[in-house]
Design an enzyme around this catalytic site. Sequence first.
Site, PDB file in Angstrom:
ATOM      1  N   GLY A  69       5.827   3.489  -2.157  1.00  0.00           N
ATOM      2  CA  GLY A  69       4.886   3.898  -2.817  1.00  0.00           C
ATOM      3  C   GLY A  69       3.762   4.456  -1.884  1.00  0.00           C
ATOM      4  CB  THR A  70       2.140   3.117   1.196  1.00  0.00           C
ATOM      5  OG1 THR A  70       1.859   1.708   0.534  1.00  0.00           O
ATOM      6  CG2 THR A  70       0.479   4.139   1.995  1.00  0.00           C
ATOM      7  CG  ASN A 149      -2.477  -3.200  -8.006  1.00  0.00           C
ATOM      8  OD1 ASN A 149      -2.675  -2.285  -8.034  1.00  0.00           O
ATOM      9  ND2 ASN A 149      -3.216  -3.970  -6.979  1.00  0.00           N
ATOM     10  CD  GLN A 177       2.373  -4.084  -9.126  1.00  0.00           C
ATOM     11  OE1 GLN A 177       3.134  -4.656  -9.900  1.00  0.00           O
ATOM     12  NE2 GLN A 177       1.935  -4.095  -7.614  1.00  0.00           N
ATOM     13  CB  SER A 197       7.229   0.903  -4.873  1.00  0.00           C
ATOM     14  OG  SER A 197       8.056   0.277  -3.507  1.00  0.00           O
ATOM     15  CG  HIS A 199       8.841  -3.489  -2.491  1.00  0.00           C
ATOM     16  ND1 HIS A 199       7.699  -5.015  -1.899  1.00  0.00           N
ATOM     17  CD2 HIS A 199       8.269  -2.908  -1.794  1.00  0.00           C
ATOM     18  CE1 HIS A 199       6.652  -4.048  -1.857  1.00  0.00           C
ATOM     19  NE2 HIS A 199       6.630  -2.756  -2.335  1.00  0.00           N
ATOM     20  CB  CYS A 323      -2.498  -4.113  -0.091  1.00  0.00           C
ATOM     21  SG  CYS A 323      -0.759  -4.254  -0.724  1.00  0.00           S
TER      22      CYS A 323
HETATM   23  N1  PLP Z   1       0.528   1.089  -5.633  1.00  0.00           N
HETATM   24  C1  PLP Z   1       0.285  -0.063  -6.267  1.00  0.00           C
HETATM   25  C2  PLP Z   1      -0.359   0.107  -7.743  1.00  0.00           C
HETATM   26  C3  PLP Z   1       0.780  -1.046  -5.751  1.00  0.00           C
HETATM   27  O1  PLP Z   1       0.790  -2.566  -6.305  1.00  0.00           O
HETATM   28  C4  PLP Z   1       1.515  -1.241  -3.813  1.00  0.00           C
HETATM   29  C5  PLP Z   1       2.084  -2.188  -3.508  1.00  0.00           C
HETATM   30  O2  PLP Z   1       1.776  -3.064  -4.015  1.00  0.00           O
HETATM   31  C6  PLP Z   1       1.915   0.430  -4.032  1.00  0.00           C
HETATM   32  C7  PLP Z   1       1.027   1.037  -4.502  1.00  0.00           C
HETATM   33  C8  PLP Z   1       1.901   0.213  -2.103  1.00  0.00           C
HETATM   34  O3  PLP Z   1       3.730   0.279  -2.455  1.00  0.00           O
HETATM   35  P1  PLP Z   1       4.573  -0.040  -1.283  1.00  0.00           P
HETATM   36  O4  PLP Z   1       4.515  -1.318  -1.217  1.00  0.00           O
HETATM   37  O5  PLP Z   1       6.038   0.715  -1.671  1.00  0.00           O
HETATM   38  O6  PLP Z   1       4.260   1.005   0.160  1.00  0.00           O
END
Ligand code: PLP
Length: 384
Positions: A69-70, A149, A177, A197, A199, A323
Amino acid sequence: MIYLDNAATTKMAPEVFQAMTPYFMEHFGNPGAVYSHGTEAKKAVAKARESVASLIGAKRDEIYFTSGGTEADNWALCAVAEAYGVKGKHVITTKIEHHAILNTCAYLEGRGCEVTYLNVDEHGMISLEELTRSIRPDTILVSVMTANNEVGTIQPIREIGAIARENGILFHTDAVQAFGQIPLDMRELGVDLLSASAHKLNGPKGVGCLYVREGVSLGAYLHGGAQERSHRAGTENVPGIVGFGAAADRAKNHLSEKVKKEIALRDHFLNKLTSEIPDCKLNGHPDKRLPGNLNITFLDVEAVSLLLRLDSLGVCASAGSACTSGSAKPSHVLTAMGLADSDARSTIRLTLSDENTMEEIDKAADLIRDSVMLLRKKKLEVMA
Ligand code: PLP
């Protein structure tokens, strides 16, 4: 262990693991190779792309695999800023985005972009009027997350998409999410770009995707080989992508059942907590929220102490997002919703999955009640 932190990550589903396994040792070929050993991998990547697209009513070629996702968030924002920089340098987002968006916006601000951060109300909901008012002739992108999230609030995506379209602005949504947790249809929602994402839907970590609507032209994120139609170079993470595809198939097949079960568990959990524990309050929207999300403030209880105690009793939960769990700052999401710093520090997130049972929920509620009471009693003793 009672696992109540599914917004941080989910347990891989057995069928996902099984689907991935042959692509480590048996079909290890490079999807770019011409021999049949590589073709196996290439076919598997194509099938996974179909599965991921199908979960959100997208076309296969609108899906670009990423490392999660990032990366998808970074790509969407940076590529739009670069491709549309001639039209303007103004981006609209919200105060409650994940740091993958907020820190990318900060990076873009350092490179000459201007960013408007929309407020949210006490439920974590943006105002469509404020969004409309914030649009300027030089606005190139609106990025609003599908679901938060921390508090699970689901934004009015269709309406945001319509406003963006009327104004000729691209619309990106961070759906990390929401993807596989609630129904999402790209044709209906008017979304141009979407991040997801694997996971978060019982798939592997380190793989995700960016959906790019057909007709939207974005530059490459990684430069090199011709992978991902020359937009994201690098040999594909074949087992990860296959796992993402299997997780998307699984989510599609079980979605309505999963939503129903999670809502039943969540409502029971909430009822039990609020009826048995004085001075606690649900954060987020009462009904426009993710099926598995509860975010609760227990007045006069340090969230960190509660979480450590729950951990020692076998319950996994979190304060804020995974995070930011190491951060001393109160959650930016809760403070944007108007919570005082002290209340934000007394808040925990409980995120369920359809694998949780009623017995687990009852047990967790009892342990939370007893822990909250004990910590409040200890606090009073220290103050006396
Ligand atoms: N965006 C949201 C809303 C998230 O909750 C997360 C992860 O918790 C991310 C982005 C980042 O995703 P990834 O862990 O796959 O990089």
